[in-house]
Design a protein around this motif. Sequence first.
Motif, PDB file in Angstrom:
ATOM      1  N   PRO C  44      84.642  41.364  49.868  1.00  0.00           N
ATOM      2  CA  PRO C  44      84.554  41.153  51.312  1.00  0.00           C
ATOM      3  C   PRO C  44      83.628  39.981  51.620  1.00  0.00           C
ATOM      4  N   GLY C  45      84.028  39.139  52.509  1.00  0.00           N
ATOM      5  CA  GLY C  45      83.163  38.035  52.934  1.00  0.00           C
ATOM      6  C   GLY C  45      83.331  36.769  52.125  1.00  0.00           C
ATOM      7  N   ARG C  47      85.972  34.975  51.416  1.00  0.00           N
ATOM      8  CA  ARG C  47      86.856  33.975  51.999  1.00  0.00           C
ATOM      9  C   ARG C  47      86.139  33.203  53.108  1.00  0.00           C
ATOM     10  N   VAL C  48      85.415  33.959  53.918  1.00  0.00           N
ATOM     11  CA  VAL C  48      84.647  33.308  54.981  1.00  0.00           C
ATOM     12  C   VAL C  48      83.604  32.374  54.369  1.00  0.00           C
ATOM     13  N   LEU C  49      82.958  32.865  53.331  1.00  0.00           N
ATOM     14  CA  LEU C  49      81.936  32.048  52.667  1.00  0.00           C
ATOM     15  C   LEU C  49      82.527  30.745  52.162  1.00  0.00           C
ATOM     16  N   SER C  50      83.759  30.811  51.627  1.00  0.00           N
ATOM     17  CA  SER C  50      84.370  29.607  51.059  1.00  0.00           C
ATOM     18  C   SER C  50      84.608  28.555  52.136  1.00  0.00           C
ATOM     19  N   ARG C  51      84.725  28.988  53.398  1.00  0.00           N
ATOM     20  CA  ARG C  51      84.909  28.035  54.494  1.00  0.00           C
ATOM     21  C   ARG C  51      83.581  27.512  55.008  1.00  0.00           C
ATOM     22  N   THR C  52      82.557  28.359  54.970  1.00  0.00           N
ATOM     23  CA  THR C  52      81.297  27.954  55.580  1.00  0.00           C
ATOM     24  C   THR C  52      80.353  27.280  54.594  1.00  0.00           C
ATOM     25  N   ARG C 173      75.357  35.047  47.578  1.00  0.00           N
ATOM     26  CA  ARG C 173      76.329  35.059  48.661  1.00  0.00           C
ATOM     27  C   ARG C 173      75.784  35.662  49.948  1.00  0.00           C
ATOM     28  N   GLY C 174      74.524  36.092  49.909  1.00  0.00           N
ATOM     29  CA  GLY C 174      73.898  36.586  51.129  1.00  0.00           C
ATOM     30  C   GLY C 174      74.345  37.957  51.552  1.00  0.00           C
ATOM     31  N   ILE C 175      74.881  38.745  50.627  1.00  0.00           N
ATOM     32  CA  ILE C 175      75.328  40.104  51.007  1.00  0.00           C
ATOM     33  C   ILE C 175      74.682  41.143  50.127  1.00  0.00           C
TER      34      ILE C 175
END
Lengths: 314, 314, 314
Positions: C44-45, C47-52, C173-175
């Motif tokens: 989880p997260g 995909r978003v990380l790969s964009r940001t 990854r900050g999670i």
Amino acid sequence: MATVLNFYEAAVDELSDGLVDLPLYPYFEIAHYIVSVLALREEPGARVLSRTSPLTCWFSSMLNCFGGALLTAILLAQPPIQLFINSDDILLASVIWYLIFYSPLDGVYRFTAMLPIKVVLSVMKEVTRSKKILSGITLAKSKYQDNLPIMISIAWAKGAGGGLLSSFDQFVRGIWIPEKNELIRMSYATRITLIGAVLFSLKEIEYLPVEKNHLMLYYTIFTGINKCWMMTTRSAFTFSSVECFLFKLFFTGDFSCCTLARKFGIFKTDNDTSKGGRVNSPGVCRNKCPSPARGGRGNRRAREEAGSRNKKHK
Amino acid sequence: MATVLNFYEAAVDELSDGLVDLPLYPYFEIAHYIVSVLALREEPGARVLSRTSPLTCWFSSMLNCFGGALLTAILLAQPPIQLFINSDDILLASVIWYLIFYSPLDGVYRFTAMLPIKVVLSVMKEVTRSKKILSGITLAKSKYQDNLPIMISIAWAKGAGGGLLSSFDQFVRGIWIPEKNELIRMSYATRITLIGAVLFSLKEIEYLPVEKNHLMLYYTIFTGINKCWMMTTRSAFTFSSVECFLFKLFFTGDFSCCTLARKFGIFKTDNDTSKGGRVNSPGVCRNKCPSPARGGRGNRRAREEAGSRNKKHK
Amino acid sequence: MATVLNFYEAAVDELSDGLVDLPLYPYFEIAHYIVSVLALREEPGARVLSRTSPLTCWFSSMLNCFGGALLTAILLAQPPIQLFINSDDILLASVIWYLIFYSPLDGVYRFTAMLPIKVVLSVMKEVTRSKKILSGITLAKSKYQDNLPIMISIAWAKGAGGGLLSSFDQFVRGIWIPEKNELIRMSYATRITLIGAVLFSLKEIEYLPVEKNHLMLYYTIFTGINKCWMMTTRSAFTFSSVECFLFKLFFTGDFSCCTLARKFGIFKTDNDTSKGGRVNSPGVCRNKCPSPARGGRGNRRAREEAGSRNKKHK
């Protein structure tokens, strides 16, 4: 009079030489392992952990027993895996870990946790502490000559490694709270080891007019008696007055630390924690100065946590 | 015309040679230590920490001053304790730490925090940054020849170690939030150092048609002016447009990063944090692209945190 | 009958020799990289990380691909930066990372995530696992001779480094949630690698009456079939019964772990988490024994987290 002094001197000489020559292995090492594993056993959640994840529990015990060696290895960039070379030590510590956590009817734990037994073991552990500090200084000297900060660091790491690595230990056990760490809120053991490391290092570069063996004897006796006293009276021999004097002398540019601590101290922090997630920055003030040295690491923290949990459930 | 060009070239040659030969010790090192400790002093909670746990505060200051050397040592598996070998540097940094945190009437802090003084010191720090990047590349080359990723890593680590280790620094100060780290949300200093490390490394393997000394001069002038401008106008010279162009070129398989950031960005995260414990995974989006390079690390973060705290208390 | 046995033996000999001589590079390495990056992509997260933050995403992917090498380097105090010396491996893994995260129309991800393709790749990854365990043992032996705990540790680190470093990966990854770690709640891959490391080490000091090549063949076939079965049926081949038997034999001084787990287990934990910030110490019990080995790391955890998030929003 001269005879009495002579006799005293001879006794001190003999005792300190005996202490230096005393072999740690196996009895003092065993005492060190037992006390370390007992401290872990008495931490909140450790017993449950031992039932759900024995491997984690074992790893945490090893961290408590060999923390000093591990931290020293890290500081000197030596392979951490080398700890396993002394298979005997690891085996001994593992057997003690097993007996304390899993013996039938909890017999071994109950026996070793009895106050008189525990006091004797703890005093024996203090002897290993002095020896470790000294071996740390010898190690530092062999690598970096007479460098005071390196000697202090290595001696401190070797003597109080378990304490200094307590954050990592808590992480391994899954109960880590990033807001706390040993540096901000030093335990009694970490503190007394630091003082020992400073004293022994100062002696090493000839700043202290005491003989090395005598210093070790005095330090060991002091820590031993102190530990004994702390455990029997459940209070602490604090350095409050000295610490506060030094603190006021060096670190109070504008106002007293004590006032500040009282202002931001315990109350604020507990409120913050019970409210929700994170402790605000004033939370670090929990470590108020002059802070009473905290005695039995396990017991006290357990009680504190129990207390704060009760508050939550009210 | 030719004379003007010749004069310009001669001036650039002289300046860049002068920059390369410039000794960092002591003035530029002092500026670096002052700016690093000032940044720590302006972080939220640092002042309280300095009153409650001077040792932690000192350790954190040393991390900020020598983070580059520490991270380089870790990456190269050299003993971290070796930092203490240069006793003079440590002593100098410690004196500056003491003066900035504990001087009477806060005089030293107030003096160094004055804008003109701070700007000069910050520009001097940028000079040490270029030199550190270059020394990192030399070090990497001496060990691993012309390996581009290693050169970039070591140069980045050496130039922006304090920033890259900021999570560890926050942990030491007891204010660590695991949801954030420097990689996800790079500060301006970390970003500009990475660019410098890439440029200098490319030069080293002869991909850039510039003379080494000239490149260093241009980079130093650029970072110096940029820093100056950022501090005086309190805004930032951003690479937004370039970054966003590169980003769109390489990393947008299906939709724009900017839209995504706007969707999940700042609003969601703040709500989540104020609600309770943990930031959900979309929280990483806070680092929206194109993100404005953040200027004064201390100041901005302090304001942000103050803001979020206010929200909580409403 | 004898002919059949002979034929069988000859086939096993040939197969196991073939397996030992099989070159990992490039096909098996590619499979390993694809499966590792896929696992990250499905967290989880991610995909978003790969964009940001593509840099963070790349770093996390490298941690997943080269975690074993990194952890081994740390344990042996070798420079972590040395990973970059094999530029080809890094480049290959980076290309795969890029294709899986950023290919047009998500084509590469969709293709590799198709069940039949993924099963083949996963089985190929299991082959690299056996080979890595073996190379870990060879490495440990070359440095520390026949030391059982060191052999097991290095082999485990080399074979399951990505899993054991998953906390660090989550932090990057900050999670990261400090309450969980791989030791307390081992994934299937970490578990099976530990078993393999123990078996291969025991063979190395001649405690197991099997030929080395045969053992490797059997282990690889077992893990391959197991993985295949787990992925196609979405269930897990568990060691529950064996684990629980060993557990009861060694670690139940007074009462059964299973009862305890049921008492403190899943229910308590979820309640605690949904209430507010932190999991109490009984939370560690979530890892109930006998715990079903968890299959696809990404998928399952994603579903769990989705579940607990839903609960919160009710």
